[in-house]
Design a protein around this motif. Sequence first.
Motif, short mmCIF file in Angstrom:
data_model
loop_
_atom_site.label_atom_id
_atom_site.label_comp_id
_atom_site.label_asym_id
_atom_site.label_seq_id
_atom_site.Cartn_x
_atom_site.Cartn_y
_atom_site.Cartn_z
N MET A 119 0.85 -1.18 0.00
CA MET A 119 0.00 0.00 0.00
C MET A 119 0.88 1.23 0.00
SD MET A 119 -2.59 1.32 2.88
CE MET A 119 -1.21 1.91 3.83
N ARG A 120 0.96 1.94 -1.16
CA ARG A 120 1.81 3.11 -1.20
C ARG A 120 0.97 4.37 -1.27
NH1 ARG A 120 5.22 2.23 -6.51
NH2 ARG A 120 4.63 4.26 -7.27
N MET A 121 1.56 5.45 -0.75
CA MET A 121 0.83 6.71 -0.70
C MET A 121 0.96 7.41 -2.04
SD MET A 121 -0.14 6.97 2.58
CE MET A 121 -0.15 8.59 3.26
N SER A 122 0.39 8.64 -2.12
CA SER A 122 0.39 9.37 -3.39
C SER A 122 1.78 9.87 -3.71
CB SER A 122 -0.58 10.53 -3.29
OG SER A 122 -0.05 11.48 -2.41
N LYS A 123 1.92 10.40 -4.92
CA LYS A 123 3.24 10.82 -5.39
C LYS A 123 3.80 11.97 -4.56
CE LYS A 123 5.55 11.57 -9.79
NZ LYS A 123 6.42 10.43 -9.59
N VAL A 124 2.91 12.85 -4.06
CA VAL A 124 3.38 13.98 -3.25
C VAL A 124 4.07 13.47 -1.99
CG1 VAL A 124 2.61 15.98 -1.97
CG2 VAL A 124 1.54 15.43 -4.12
N VAL A 125 3.42 12.50 -1.34
CA VAL A 125 4.00 11.98 -0.10
C VAL A 125 5.30 11.27 -0.38
CG1 VAL A 125 3.57 10.46 1.84
CG2 VAL A 125 1.71 11.76 0.87
N ARG A 126 5.35 10.51 -1.47
CA ARG A 126 6.57 9.77 -1.77
C ARG A 126 7.73 10.72 -2.08
NH1 ARG A 126 5.35 6.65 -6.42
NH2 ARG A 126 3.16 7.21 -6.32
N THR A 127 7.44 11.79 -2.85
CA THR A 127 8.51 12.75 -3.16
C THR A 127 8.99 13.46 -1.90
OG1 THR A 127 7.38 13.08 -5.24
CG2 THR A 127 9.13 14.59 -4.72
N ALA A 128 8.04 13.85 -1.05
CA ALA A 128 8.44 14.53 0.19
C ALA A 128 9.28 13.59 1.05
CB ALA A 128 7.19 14.97 0.95
N ALA A 129 8.92 12.31 1.09
CA ALA A 129 9.70 11.36 1.88
C ALA A 129 11.10 11.21 1.30
CB ALA A 129 8.99 10.01 1.94
N ASP A 130 11.19 11.15 -0.02
CA ASP A 130 12.50 11.05 -0.66
C ASP A 130 13.38 12.24 -0.31
OD1 ASP A 130 12.04 8.71 -1.81
OD2 ASP A 130 11.51 9.48 -3.80
N ILE A 131 12.76 13.45 -0.34
CA ILE A 131 13.56 14.65 -0.06
C ILE A 131 13.98 14.69 1.41
CG2 ILE A 131 13.48 17.17 0.01
CD1 ILE A 131 11.63 17.05 -2.40
N LEU A 132 13.06 14.30 2.31
CA LEU A 132 13.35 14.43 3.74
C LEU A 132 14.29 13.35 4.25
CD1 LEU A 132 9.97 15.41 5.34
CD2 LEU A 132 12.05 16.71 5.35
N LEU B 62 10.03 6.08 5.40
CA LEU B 62 10.01 5.37 4.12
C LEU B 62 8.89 4.34 4.09
CD1 LEU B 62 13.64 4.64 3.00
CD2 LEU B 62 12.05 6.34 2.19
N ILE B 63 8.70 3.62 5.21
CA ILE B 63 7.65 2.61 5.24
C ILE B 63 6.28 3.27 5.09
CG2 ILE B 63 6.51 0.89 6.68
CD1 ILE B 63 9.23 0.26 7.85
N ALA B 64 6.10 4.42 5.75
CA ALA B 64 4.81 5.12 5.66
C ALA B 64 4.55 5.58 4.24
CB ALA B 64 4.81 6.32 6.62
N ALA B 65 5.60 5.96 3.51
CA ALA B 65 5.38 6.48 2.16
C ALA B 65 5.23 5.37 1.14
CB ALA B 65 6.54 7.40 1.78
N TYR B 66 6.06 4.35 1.23
CA TYR B 66 6.11 3.35 0.17
C TYR B 66 5.38 2.05 0.51
CZ TYR B 66 9.44 6.07 -2.47
OH TYR B 66 10.02 7.04 -3.20
N GLY B 67 4.96 1.89 1.75
CA GLY B 67 4.29 0.64 2.10
C GLY B 67 5.28 -0.40 2.61
N TYR B 68 4.74 -1.36 3.36
CA TYR B 68 5.62 -2.33 4.01
C TYR B 68 6.34 -3.23 3.03
CZ TYR B 68 6.96 -6.55 6.43
OH TYR B 68 7.65 -7.63 6.87
N ASP B 69 5.63 -3.72 2.02
CA ASP B 69 6.21 -4.75 1.15
C ASP B 69 7.40 -4.23 0.37
OD1 ASP B 69 4.59 -6.85 1.88
OD2 ASP B 69 2.95 -6.13 0.59
N ALA B 70 7.26 -3.00 -0.16
CA ALA B 70 8.35 -2.45 -0.98
C ALA B 70 9.60 -2.24 -0.14
CB ALA B 70 7.90 -1.14 -1.62
N ILE B 71 9.42 -1.78 1.11
CA ILE B 71 10.59 -1.48 1.94
C ILE B 71 11.17 -2.77 2.51
CG2 ILE B 71 11.36 -0.26 3.98
CD1 ILE B 71 10.78 1.46 1.59
#
Lengths: 154, 90, 114
Positions: free
Chosen positions: A1-14, A50-59
Amino acid sequence: MRMSKVVRTAADILFPFVLIFGFYIVVHGHLTPGGGFQGGAVIATAIVLLIAAYGYDAIARRITKDALRNTEALGLIAFIATALVALALGAGFFYNWLAGTGLLFGMPVGFGPNPGDLNTGGTIPLMNLAVGIEVLGALSLIVLYMLSGTQEAA
Amino acid sequence: MKRVIMAATVAVLLAGFLAPVIGLDFGEPAYTDMDEYFVQHGQEQTGGNNIVTDVVFDFRGFDTLGEATVLFVAVLGVGLVFRTLRGGET
Amino acid sequence: MYFDLPFIAAAVIATIGIITMLFRRNLVKMIMGLSLVESSVNLFLVSLGYRTGAIAPIFTNAPSVRMAMPTVQAMTLTNIVIGIATTALLLSLAMVIYRKYGTVNADDVRKLRG
Protein backbone atom coordinates in the motif's frame (compact mmCIF):
# COMPACT_ATOMS: atom_id res chain seq x y z
CA MET A 1 0.00 0.00 0.00
CA ARG A 2 1.81 3.11 -1.20
CA MET A 3 0.83 6.71 -0.70
CA SER A 4 0.39 9.37 -3.39
CA LYS A 5 3.24 10.82 -5.39
CA VAL A 6 3.38 13.98 -3.25
CA VAL A 7 4.00 11.98 -0.10
CA ARG A 8 6.57 9.77 -1.77
CA THR A 9 8.51 12.75 -3.16
CA ALA A 10 8.44 14.53 0.19
CA ALA A 11 9.70 11.36 1.88
CA ASP A 12 12.50 11.05 -0.66
CA ILE A 13 13.56 14.65 -0.06
CA LEU A 14 13.35 14.43 3.74
CA PHE A 15 15.05 11.04 4.10
CA PRO A 16 18.71 12.17 3.79
CA PHE A 17 18.12 15.14 6.09
CA VAL A 18 16.62 12.93 8.78
CA LEU A 19 19.57 10.54 8.41
CA ILE A 20 22.09 13.38 8.71
CA PHE A 21 20.31 14.84 11.71
CA GLY A 22 20.32 11.46 13.45
CA PHE A 23 24.00 10.95 12.66
CA TYR A 24 24.75 14.44 14.00
CA ILE A 25 22.96 13.62 17.26
CA VAL A 26 24.93 10.38 17.57
CA VAL A 27 28.36 11.87 16.80
CA HIS A 28 27.90 15.00 18.91
CA GLY A 29 26.54 12.99 21.82
CA HIS A 30 29.36 14.08 24.12
CA LEU A 31 29.01 17.78 23.27
CA THR A 32 25.32 18.60 22.83
CA PRO A 33 22.07 17.08 24.09
CA GLY A 34 21.67 13.66 22.58
CA GLY A 35 23.63 10.47 22.38
CA GLY A 36 23.48 7.01 20.97
CA PHE A 37 19.95 6.13 22.00
CA GLN A 38 18.36 9.35 20.82
CA GLY A 39 20.24 9.46 17.52
CA GLY A 40 19.47 5.82 16.80
CA ALA A 41 15.79 6.51 17.42
CA VAL A 42 15.89 9.45 14.98
CA ILE A 43 17.52 7.29 12.28
CA ALA A 44 14.89 4.60 12.88
CA THR A 45 12.18 7.21 12.27
CA ALA A 46 13.74 7.81 8.83
CA ILE A 47 13.10 4.16 7.99
CA VAL A 48 9.57 4.44 9.40
CA LEU A 49 9.06 7.48 7.12
CA LEU A 50 10.01 5.37 4.12
CA ILE A 51 7.65 2.61 5.24
CA ALA A 52 4.81 5.12 5.66
CA ALA A 53 5.38 6.48 2.16
CA TYR A 54 6.11 3.35 0.17
CA GLY A 55 4.29 0.64 2.10
CA TYR A 56 5.62 -2.33 4.01
CA ASP A 57 6.21 -4.75 1.15
CA ALA A 58 8.35 -2.45 -0.98
CA ILE A 59 10.59 -1.48 1.94
CA ALA A 60 10.83 -4.97 3.49
CA ARG A 61 12.28 -6.21 0.20
CA ARG A 62 15.03 -3.57 0.26
CA ILE A 63 15.79 -3.44 3.99
CA THR A 64 15.67 -7.06 5.05
CA LYS A 65 15.20 -8.17 8.63
CA ASP A 66 18.38 -10.23 8.44
CA ALA A 67 20.43 -7.13 7.67
CA LEU A 68 18.84 -5.21 10.53
CA ARG A 69 19.37 -8.12 12.91
CA ASN A 70 23.05 -8.24 11.95
CA THR A 71 23.27 -4.46 12.42
CA GLU A 72 21.84 -4.73 15.89
CA ALA A 73 24.14 -7.56 16.94
CA LEU A 74 27.13 -5.71 15.44
CA GLY A 75 26.33 -2.62 17.51
CA LEU A 76 26.07 -4.59 20.74
CA ILE A 77 29.31 -6.46 20.01
CA ALA A 78 31.13 -3.21 19.21
CA PHE A 79 29.86 -1.72 22.47
CA ILE A 80 31.09 -4.66 24.53
CA ALA A 81 34.39 -4.79 22.60
CA THR A 82 35.09 -1.13 23.36
CA ALA A 83 34.60 -1.87 27.02
CA LEU A 84 36.70 -5.06 26.86
CA VAL A 85 39.74 -3.29 25.36
CA ALA A 86 40.17 -1.52 28.69
CA LEU A 87 40.40 -4.94 30.35
CA ALA A 88 43.15 -5.93 27.91
CA LEU A 89 45.07 -2.74 28.75
CA GLY A 90 45.10 -3.63 32.43
CA ALA A 91 42.38 -1.26 33.64
CA GLY A 92 38.85 -1.96 34.84
CA PHE A 93 35.90 -2.93 32.67
CA PHE A 94 34.43 0.22 31.02
CA TYR A 95 37.54 2.26 31.86
CA ASN A 96 37.84 5.26 29.57
CA TRP A 97 41.14 4.24 27.97
CA LEU A 98 41.22 7.00 25.35
CA ALA A 99 40.52 10.08 27.47
CA GLY A 100 43.41 12.49 27.79
CA THR A 101 45.86 10.40 25.75
CA GLY A 102 45.99 12.71 22.73
CA LEU A 103 44.97 9.88 20.40
CA LEU A 104 41.64 9.70 18.54
CA PHE A 105 38.99 11.50 20.61
CA GLY A 106 41.64 11.92 23.28
CA MET A 107 42.20 15.66 23.67
CA PRO A 108 42.33 16.59 27.36
CA VAL A 109 39.68 19.04 28.53
CA GLY A 110 39.76 21.36 31.50
CA PHE A 111 36.87 22.22 33.77
CA GLY A 112 34.52 24.96 32.66
CA PRO A 113 32.43 26.02 29.68
CA ASN A 114 34.09 25.71 26.28
CA PRO A 115 32.93 25.94 22.65
CA GLY A 116 33.13 22.19 22.25
CA ASP A 117 35.74 20.16 20.40
CA LEU A 118 34.66 17.02 18.58
CA ASN A 119 38.02 15.39 19.25
CA THR A 120 37.34 14.82 22.95
CA GLY A 121 35.53 12.33 25.08
CA GLY A 122 37.70 9.23 24.95
CA THR A 123 35.65 6.10 24.41
CA ILE A 124 32.33 7.95 24.76
CA PRO A 125 31.94 8.81 21.02
CA LEU A 126 32.85 5.23 20.09
CA MET A 127 30.26 3.84 22.50
CA ASN A 128 27.74 6.39 21.23
CA LEU A 129 28.30 5.13 17.69
CA ALA A 130 27.99 1.51 18.74
CA VAL A 131 24.81 2.11 20.73
CA GLY A 132 23.41 4.25 17.90
CA ILE A 133 23.90 1.38 15.47
CA GLU A 134 22.27 -1.02 17.91
CA VAL A 135 19.24 1.17 18.62
CA LEU A 136 18.79 1.89 14.89
CA GLY A 137 18.63 -1.84 14.20
CA ALA A 138 16.47 -2.64 17.21
CA LEU A 139 13.75 -0.03 16.67
CA SER A 140 13.52 -0.60 12.90
CA LEU A 141 13.33 -4.32 13.54
CA ILE A 142 10.50 -3.86 16.06
CA VAL A 143 8.53 -1.76 13.55
CA LEU A 144 9.15 -4.23 10.72
CA TYR A 145 8.16 -7.23 12.85
CA MET A 146 4.97 -5.56 14.05
CA LEU A 147 4.01 -4.57 10.50
CA SER A 148 4.67 -8.10 9.29
CA GLY A 149 2.29 -9.26 12.03
CA THR A 150 -0.48 -6.99 10.78
CA GLN A 151 -0.22 -8.26 7.21
CA GLU A 152 -2.59 -11.15 6.56
CA ALA A 153 -0.54 -14.35 6.73
CA ALA A 154 -1.64 -15.59 3.29
CA MET B 1 -20.51 -1.09 43.45
CA LYS B 2 -17.69 -0.93 40.95
CA ARG B 3 -17.69 2.85 41.11
CA VAL B 4 -17.33 2.77 44.90
CA ILE B 5 -14.38 0.37 44.68
CA MET B 6 -12.83 2.54 41.98
CA ALA B 7 -13.23 5.74 44.00
CA ALA B 8 -11.78 4.07 47.07
CA THR B 9 -8.80 2.81 45.05
CA VAL B 10 -8.24 6.26 43.59
CA ALA B 11 -8.29 7.79 47.05
CA VAL B 12 -5.90 5.23 48.50
CA LEU B 13 -3.46 5.47 45.58
CA LEU B 14 -3.51 9.26 45.49
CA ALA B 15 -2.91 9.45 49.23
CA GLY B 16 -0.15 6.88 48.97
CA PHE B 17 1.61 8.68 46.14
CA LEU B 18 1.10 12.21 47.46
CA ALA B 19 2.23 11.52 51.02
CA PRO B 20 5.97 11.11 50.30
CA VAL B 21 5.92 13.72 47.53
CA ILE B 22 4.22 16.64 49.23
CA GLY B 23 7.16 17.43 51.50
CA LEU B 24 9.72 17.73 48.70
CA ASP B 25 10.85 21.15 47.56
CA PHE B 26 10.78 21.57 43.82
CA GLY B 27 13.90 23.37 42.67
CA GLU B 28 15.93 22.66 45.80
CA PRO B 29 17.01 19.01 45.72
CA ALA B 30 18.87 17.41 48.58
CA TYR B 31 22.64 17.73 48.31
CA THR B 32 24.36 14.55 47.11
CA ASP B 33 28.11 14.04 46.87
CA MET B 34 27.75 11.88 43.77
CA ASP B 35 26.03 14.48 41.60
CA GLU B 36 28.38 17.19 42.82
CA TYR B 37 31.35 14.98 41.95
CA PHE B 38 30.01 14.26 38.46
CA VAL B 39 29.48 17.94 37.73
CA GLN B 40 32.82 19.07 39.16
CA HIS B 41 35.12 16.30 37.87
CA GLY B 42 33.26 14.51 35.08
CA GLN B 43 34.47 16.85 32.36
CA GLU B 44 38.16 16.56 33.25
CA GLN B 45 38.09 12.82 33.76
CA THR B 46 36.21 11.76 30.64
CA GLY B 47 36.66 14.73 28.30
CA GLY B 48 33.01 14.88 27.36
CA ASN B 49 31.15 18.14 27.75
CA ASN B 50 27.77 16.48 28.17
CA ILE B 51 27.72 15.25 31.77
CA VAL B 52 24.66 13.07 31.22
CA THR B 53 26.44 11.16 28.46
CA ASP B 54 29.52 10.91 30.67
CA VAL B 55 27.42 9.35 33.40
CA VAL B 56 25.58 7.01 31.04
CA PHE B 57 28.56 5.75 29.04
CA ASP B 58 31.44 6.05 31.48
CA PHE B 59 30.61 6.24 35.16
CA ARG B 60 27.58 3.98 34.86
CA GLY B 61 28.69 1.85 31.94
CA PHE B 62 27.35 -1.35 33.44
CA ASP B 63 23.89 0.20 33.53
CA THR B 64 24.09 0.96 29.83
CA LEU B 65 25.35 -2.54 29.08
CA GLY B 66 22.30 -3.97 30.83
CA GLU B 67 20.06 -1.48 29.03
CA ALA B 68 21.44 -2.44 25.61
CA THR B 69 21.08 -6.11 26.48
CA VAL B 70 17.47 -5.60 27.55
CA LEU B 71 16.71 -3.90 24.23
CA PHE B 72 18.42 -6.70 22.32
CA VAL B 73 16.53 -9.41 24.18
CA ALA B 74 13.23 -7.57 23.75
CA VAL B 75 13.76 -7.47 19.99
CA LEU B 76 14.60 -11.17 20.06
CA GLY B 77 11.35 -11.78 21.93
CA VAL B 78 9.31 -9.75 19.43
CA GLY B 79 10.94 -11.67 16.58
CA LEU B 80 10.19 -14.97 18.26
CA VAL B 81 6.53 -14.05 18.74
CA PHE B 82 5.98 -12.97 15.14
CA ARG B 83 7.97 -15.80 13.65
CA THR B 84 5.60 -18.36 15.12
CA LEU B 85 2.69 -16.16 14.03
CA ARG B 86 3.64 -16.19 10.36
CA GLY B 87 4.52 -19.86 10.14
CA GLY B 88 8.30 -19.94 9.93
CA GLU B 89 8.78 -16.99 7.62
CA THR B 90 11.62 -14.67 8.61
CA MET C 1 7.58 28.78 44.19
CA TYR C 2 5.95 26.24 41.94
CA PHE C 3 4.02 24.57 44.79
CA ASP C 4 5.49 21.12 44.02
CA LEU C 5 3.39 21.02 40.89
CA PRO C 6 5.61 18.53 38.96
CA PHE C 7 5.60 16.07 41.86
CA ILE C 8 1.82 16.30 42.23
CA ALA C 9 1.43 15.83 38.47
CA ALA C 10 3.64 12.74 38.63
CA ALA C 11 1.53 11.30 41.47
CA VAL C 12 -1.71 11.98 39.60
CA ILE C 13 -0.40 10.43 36.36
CA ALA C 14 0.82 7.34 38.23
CA THR C 15 -2.62 7.02 39.87
CA ILE C 16 -4.37 7.30 36.51
CA GLY C 17 -2.08 4.65 35.06
CA ILE C 18 -2.59 2.17 37.88
CA ILE C 19 -6.36 2.73 37.83
CA THR C 20 -6.31 2.07 34.08
CA MET C 21 -4.37 -1.14 34.59
CA LEU C 22 -6.72 -2.32 37.33
CA PHE C 23 -10.16 -1.39 35.98
CA ARG C 24 -9.89 -1.64 32.20
CA ARG C 25 -10.35 -5.07 30.66
CA ASN C 26 -8.90 -4.15 27.28
CA LEU C 27 -5.31 -5.37 27.00
CA VAL C 28 -4.22 -2.42 24.85
CA LYS C 29 -5.60 0.02 27.40
CA MET C 30 -3.81 -1.86 30.17
CA ILE C 31 -0.54 -1.44 28.24
CA MET C 32 -1.36 2.26 27.90
CA GLY C 33 -1.71 2.40 31.68
CA LEU C 34 1.72 0.86 32.08
CA SER C 35 3.14 3.49 29.71
CA LEU C 36 1.49 6.20 31.82
CA VAL C 37 3.16 4.87 34.96
CA GLU C 38 6.51 4.85 33.15
CA SER C 39 5.99 8.45 32.03
CA SER C 40 5.11 9.53 35.54
CA VAL C 41 8.32 7.94 36.84
CA ASN C 42 10.28 9.84 34.19
CA LEU C 43 8.61 13.11 35.17
CA PHE C 44 9.27 12.45 38.85
CA LEU C 45 12.95 11.64 38.29
CA VAL C 46 13.62 14.66 36.10
CA SER C 47 11.83 17.09 38.40
CA LEU C 48 13.65 15.55 41.38
CA GLY C 49 16.99 16.70 39.97
CA TYR C 50 16.00 20.26 39.05
CA ARG C 51 17.64 23.21 40.75
CA THR C 52 16.07 26.65 40.51
CA GLY C 53 17.86 28.67 37.86
CA ALA C 54 20.08 25.78 36.85
CA ILE C 55 20.93 24.78 33.29
CA ALA C 56 21.18 21.34 31.71
CA PRO C 57 24.46 19.65 32.67
CA ILE C 58 26.27 20.38 29.39
CA PHE C 59 29.41 22.48 29.32
CA THR C 60 29.31 23.41 25.62
CA ASN C 61 28.87 27.21 25.61
CA ALA C 62 27.31 27.04 29.05
CA PRO C 63 26.28 30.44 30.46
CA SER C 64 26.92 29.31 34.05
CA VAL C 65 28.13 26.27 35.94
CA ARG C 66 25.09 25.94 38.19
CA MET C 67 23.74 22.70 36.77
CA ALA C 68 20.86 20.34 37.34
CA MET C 69 21.65 16.89 38.70
CA PRO C 70 23.00 14.55 36.00
CA THR C 71 22.42 11.15 37.61
CA VAL C 72 18.64 11.28 37.62
CA GLN C 73 18.66 12.29 33.97
CA ALA C 74 20.84 9.28 33.15
CA MET C 75 18.38 7.07 35.04
CA THR C 76 15.55 8.61 33.02
CA LEU C 77 17.35 7.72 29.81
CA THR C 78 17.68 4.11 30.98
CA ASN C 79 14.01 4.06 31.95
CA ILE C 80 12.89 5.34 28.54
CA VAL C 81 14.79 2.63 26.67
CA ILE C 82 13.57 -0.14 28.94
CA GLY C 83 10.04 1.26 28.64
CA ILE C 84 10.29 0.99 24.85
CA ALA C 85 11.47 -2.61 25.17
CA THR C 86 8.68 -3.70 27.52
CA THR C 87 6.00 -1.86 25.55
CA ALA C 88 7.10 -3.48 22.29
CA LEU C 89 7.08 -6.95 23.86
CA LEU C 90 3.68 -6.45 25.52
CA LEU C 91 2.09 -5.06 22.35
CA SER C 92 3.35 -7.99 20.29
CA LEU C 93 1.97 -10.40 22.88
CA ALA C 94 -1.38 -8.56 22.69
CA MET C 95 -1.30 -8.99 18.90
CA VAL C 96 -0.72 -12.74 19.33
CA ILE C 97 -3.62 -12.95 21.79
CA TYR C 98 -5.85 -11.14 19.31
CA ARG C 99 -4.84 -13.57 16.57
CA LYS C 100 -5.55 -16.59 18.76
CA TYR C 101 -8.76 -15.54 20.53
CA GLY C 102 -10.22 -12.84 18.27
CA THR C 103 -10.43 -10.37 21.15
CA VAL C 104 -8.18 -8.36 23.42
CA ASN C 105 -10.64 -8.30 26.31
CA ALA C 106 -9.01 -9.98 29.29
CA ASP C 107 -12.32 -11.41 30.60
CA ASP C 108 -13.30 -12.91 27.24
CA VAL C 109 -9.89 -14.48 26.85
CA ARG C 110 -10.29 -16.20 30.19
CA LYS C 111 -13.88 -17.31 29.42
CA LEU C 112 -13.03 -18.80 26.05
CA ARG C 113 -10.26 -20.75 27.65
CA GLY C 114 -12.37 -22.36 30.37
